[in-house]
Design a protein around this motif. Structure first.
Motif, mmCIF file in Angstrom:
data_model
loop_
_atom_site.group_PDB
_atom_site.id
_atom_site.type_symbol
_atom_site.label_atom_id
_atom_site.label_comp_id
_atom_site.label_asym_id
_atom_site.label_seq_id
_atom_site.Cartn_x
_atom_site.Cartn_y
_atom_site.Cartn_z
ATOM 1 N N HIS A 239 19.146 3.229 -53.213
ATOM 2 C CA HIS A 239 19.612 2.040 -52.496
ATOM 3 C C HIS A 239 20.173 0.967 -53.435
ATOM 4 C CE1 HIS A 239 17.633 4.053 -49.219
ATOM 5 N NE2 HIS A 239 16.464 3.934 -49.813
ATOM 6 N N THR A 240 20.873 1.408 -54.466
ATOM 7 C CA THR A 240 21.598 0.492 -55.355
ATOM 8 C C THR A 240 22.962 1.110 -55.662
ATOM 9 O OG1 THR A 240 20.948 1.463 -57.488
ATOM 10 C CG2 THR A 240 19.408 -0.127 -56.484
ATOM 11 N N HIS A 241 23.857 0.296 -56.207
ATOM 12 C CA HIS A 241 25.209 0.792 -56.506
ATOM 13 C C HIS A 241 25.191 1.874 -57.584
ATOM 14 C CE1 HIS A 241 25.813 -1.135 -60.438
ATOM 15 N NE2 HIS A 241 25.176 -2.185 -59.945
ATOM 16 N N LEU A 242 24.054 2.017 -58.295
ATOM 17 C CA LEU A 242 23.952 3.089 -59.283
ATOM 18 C C LEU A 242 24.060 4.469 -58.621
ATOM 19 C CD1 LEU A 242 21.062 1.827 -61.635
ATOM 20 C CD2 LEU A 242 23.534 1.636 -61.978
ATOM 21 N N GLN A 243 23.783 4.512 -57.311
ATOM 22 C CA GLN A 243 23.830 5.788 -56.584
ATOM 23 C C GLN A 243 25.206 6.100 -56.001
ATOM 24 O OE1 GLN A 243 21.294 7.986 -56.624
ATOM 25 N NE2 GLN A 243 20.345 6.493 -57.979
ATOM 26 N N ALA A 244 26.211 5.319 -56.355
ATOM 27 C CA ALA A 244 27.567 5.553 -55.826
ATOM 28 C C ALA A 244 28.055 6.982 -56.075
ATOM 29 C CB ALA A 244 28.542 4.528 -56.404
ATOM 30 N N PRO A 245 27.816 7.576 -57.259
ATOM 31 C CA PRO A 245 28.263 8.974 -57.460
ATOM 32 C C PRO A 245 27.562 9.954 -56.515
ATOM 33 C CG PRO A 245 27.751 7.916 -59.568
ATOM 34 C CD PRO A 245 27.253 7.009 -58.499
ATOM 35 N N VAL A 246 26.278 9.707 -56.227
ATOM 36 C CA VAL A 246 25.528 10.567 -55.310
ATOM 37 C C VAL A 246 26.080 10.433 -53.891
ATOM 38 C CG1 VAL A 246 23.267 10.955 -54.244
ATOM 39 C CG2 VAL A 246 23.432 10.548 -56.708
ATOM 40 N N ALA A 247 26.362 9.184 -53.494
ATOM 41 C CA ALA A 247 26.931 8.951 -52.160
ATOM 42 C C ALA A 247 28.269 9.657 -52.014
ATOM 43 C CB ALA A 247 27.086 7.450 -51.915
ATOM 44 N N ALA A 248 29.113 9.555 -53.036
ATOM 45 C CA ALA A 248 30.436 10.181 -52.981
ATOM 46 C C ALA A 248 30.330 11.699 -52.868
ATOM 47 C CB ALA A 248 31.241 9.792 -54.222
ATOM 48 N N GLU A 249 29.417 12.278 -53.634
ATOM 49 C CA GLU A 249 29.253 13.728 -53.581
ATOM 50 C C GLU A 249 28.657 14.170 -52.251
ATOM 51 O OE1 GLU A 249 27.709 17.286 -56.556
ATOM 52 O OE2 GLU A 249 27.876 15.235 -57.315
ATOM 53 N N GLY A 250 27.728 13.361 -51.724
ATOM 54 C CA GLY A 250 27.140 13.665 -50.423
ATOM 55 C C GLY A 250 28.186 13.648 -49.321
ATOM 56 N N ARG A 251 29.095 12.688 -49.372
ATOM 57 C CA ARG A 251 30.153 12.584 -48.363
ATOM 58 C C ARG A 251 31.114 13.774 -48.458
ATOM 59 N NH1 ARG A 251 30.519 6.872 -46.801
ATOM 60 N NH2 ARG A 251 32.784 6.877 -46.614
ATOM 61 N N ALA A 252 31.318 14.251 -49.674
ATOM 62 C CA ALA A 252 32.211 15.394 -49.863
ATOM 63 C C ALA A 252 31.590 16.680 -49.316
ATOM 64 C CB ALA A 252 32.530 15.552 -51.349
ATOM 65 N N ARG A 253 30.268 16.769 -49.377
ATOM 66 C CA ARG A 253 29.585 18.008 -48.972
ATOM 67 C C ARG A 253 29.168 18.028 -47.504
ATOM 68 N NH1 ARG A 253 25.478 20.095 -53.706
ATOM 69 N NH2 ARG A 253 26.784 19.642 -55.531
ATOM 70 N N LEU A 254 28.943 16.849 -46.920
ATOM 71 C CA LEU A 254 28.351 16.779 -45.587
ATOM 72 C C LEU A 254 29.360 16.184 -44.602
ATOM 73 C CD1 LEU A 254 24.922 15.402 -46.834
ATOM 74 C CD2 LEU A 254 25.299 17.696 -45.886
ATOM 75 N N SER A 255 29.757 16.977 -43.641
ATOM 76 C CA SER A 255 30.794 16.579 -42.698
ATOM 77 C C SER A 255 30.266 15.649 -41.613
ATOM 78 C CB SER A 255 31.369 17.840 -42.048
ATOM 79 O OG SER A 255 32.133 17.526 -40.920
ATOM 80 N N ALA A 256 31.149 14.786 -41.116
ATOM 81 C CA ALA A 256 30.794 13.915 -39.992
ATOM 82 C C ALA A 256 30.555 14.728 -38.725
ATOM 83 C CB ALA A 256 31.906 12.889 -39.770
ATOM 84 N N ASP A 257 31.017 15.978 -38.724
ATOM 85 C CA ASP A 257 30.809 16.845 -37.556
ATOM 86 C C ASP A 257 29.325 17.169 -37.327
ATOM 87 O OD1 ASP A 257 33.533 16.911 -37.212
ATOM 88 O OD2 ASP A 257 33.816 18.851 -38.196
ATOM 89 N N LEU A 258 28.496 16.938 -38.341
ATOM 90 C CA LEU A 258 27.054 17.174 -38.197
ATOM 91 C C LEU A 258 26.411 16.155 -37.247
ATOM 92 C CD1 LEU A 258 26.081 17.775 -41.962
ATOM 93 C CD2 LEU A 258 26.208 19.509 -40.167
ATOM 94 N N PHE A 259 27.086 15.012 -37.034
ATOM 95 C CA PHE A 259 26.500 13.896 -36.292
ATOM 96 C C PHE A 259 26.972 13.869 -34.848
ATOM 97 C CE2 PHE A 259 26.090 12.909 -40.666
ATOM 98 C CZ PHE A 259 25.044 12.012 -40.815
ATOM 99 N N GLY A 260 26.022 13.546 -33.942
ATOM 100 C CA GLY A 260 26.349 13.396 -32.528
ATOM 101 C C GLY A 260 25.656 12.183 -31.947
ATOM 102 N N GLN A 261 25.703 12.047 -30.631
ATOM 103 C CA GLN A 261 25.024 10.936 -29.963
ATOM 104 C C GLN A 261 23.504 11.130 -30.039
ATOM 105 O OE1 GLN A 261 26.247 8.125 -28.561
ATOM 106 N NE2 GLN A 261 28.327 8.721 -29.167
#
Length: 344
Positions: free
Chosen positions: A213-235
């Motif tokens: 939960h700090t900006h130090l995790q920006a590389p992890v967030a970027a890699e997570g977004r690349a690997r995990l599609s928004a299609d996984l999420f629903g209502q």
């Protein structure tokens, strides 16, 4: 008579030595679901969740790792959330830090297997990168009475340290009467040197924890977004309360925005668990707050969050305990003496 409940999913650090065997002990009927999780792990070349849970020996070096703790906690917590008594109506779901991923599954915004994929991916990325670390320090005393002046003083010290060259330190999680701080080695060490020992154990470093939960995790967030599609999420099926206190409502959730928050803000910005619990109390006024397992240490942060809001006149620890003794409002499923109150 129906009992309304907010379900609260725990974060890292709740699967410890006493929890070894939790899945087999409490959920032998859910092995089909766990085998689905095992398949995800096997495909990634990782030891399965059921094998980890069935091990003969617990070691901190292994079980505190993000790529081990996260999937185990997810499996245990989600299984608990599925075991609630029939007279309990879930009115909202929330979680602490990694518990947000579990809340997504418990609240129906992602499937059980999609949630596991998210948790396993992010837990593994966190462990692989292991950027920075975390420590915990209280701003209330043993009585849990709110002390905003002390909190402000501590945060000023955090800002002072963060301003020094080569030092990084910031708020990671607002956790009831405690602050979880995250930073690099220099920042964490400077804070430990600047503050007195409290309650014989704080400041406490958290083993194998990164600067969540700090900006130090920006590389992890970027890699997570690349690997995990928004299609996984629903209502979601139930309202979800995130780490800002925002409510995601069934039928009215922008699923792209939910993906964006989960793999963006939630990873790189402070997580206000206290506010999430207080929002749950004020917006949904449940009969019960049910903390899923594994472990039982997390209930204290929930109780402190309610005390800090003076919920139902509970202004300190003693008042909370009186309430618990007369009509328990907080149930920790990881506690043997409370589990049956939630499972019936």
């Amino acid at each position: 008579m129906t009992r309304t409940a907010v379900v609260i999913c725990p974060g890292r650090g709740t699967y410890n030595k006493p929890e070894l065997g939790y899945l087999h002990r409490h959920h032998p009927d859910k092995m089909a679901m766990f085998q689905g999780f095992d398949a995800v792990r096997s495909q990634a070349g990782q030891k399965t969740v059921t094998a980890l849970d069935a091990a003969d020996r617990y070691t901190v070096s292994t079980y505190s790792r993000g790529d081990v703790a996260s999937p185990l906690i997810y499996a245990a917590s989600l299984a608990d959330a599925q075991d609630l008594a029939e007279d309990i109506e879930v009115v909202a779901v929330t979680g602490n830090s990694m518990g947000w991923y579990i809340a997504l599954a418990a609240g129906g915004a992602v499937s059980a297997e999609a949630g596991f994929t998210i948790v396993n991916t992010m837990g593994t990325l966190m462990q692989d990168h292991l950027i920075g670390g975390q420590l915990v320090y209280p701003f209330t005393g043993d009585n849990w009475v709110n002390d905003p002046a002390r909190k402000a003083e501590l945060l000023l010290d955090v800002a002072r340290i963060n301003g020094q060259e080569g030092h990084y330190l910031g708020l990671s999680i607002d956790l009831g009467g405690m602050l979880v701080l995250a930073g690099n080695k220099a920042g964490l060490t400077a804070f430990e040197a600047s503050q007195p020992m409290a309650q014989d154990r704080f400041p406490m470093r958290l083993a194998n924890h990164a600067a969540f939960h700090t900006h130090l995790q920006a590389p992890v967030a970027a890699e997570g977004r690349a690997r995990l599609s928004a299609d996984l999420f629903g209502q979601p099926n139930h309202p979800l309360i995130d780490g800002r206190g925002k409510i995601w409502w069934p039928g009215a959730t922008d699923t792209q925005a939910l993906w964006d928050y989960t793999l963006g803000h939630q990873v790189t910005e402070p997580y206000d668990f206290t506010r999430a619990i207080q929002t749950a109390a004020q917006e949904f006024a449940p009969d019960l707050f049910i903390v899923t397992g594994p472990g039982a240490t997390f209930g204290g942060a929930v109780a402190q969050s309610l005390v800090l809001a003076d919920w139902r006149g509970m202004s300190d620890k003693a008042a909370f305990q009186v309430q618990q003794d007369t009509q328990p409002a907080l149930i920790a499923m990881g506690r043997a003496d409370q589990r049956a109150l939630a499972t019936g």
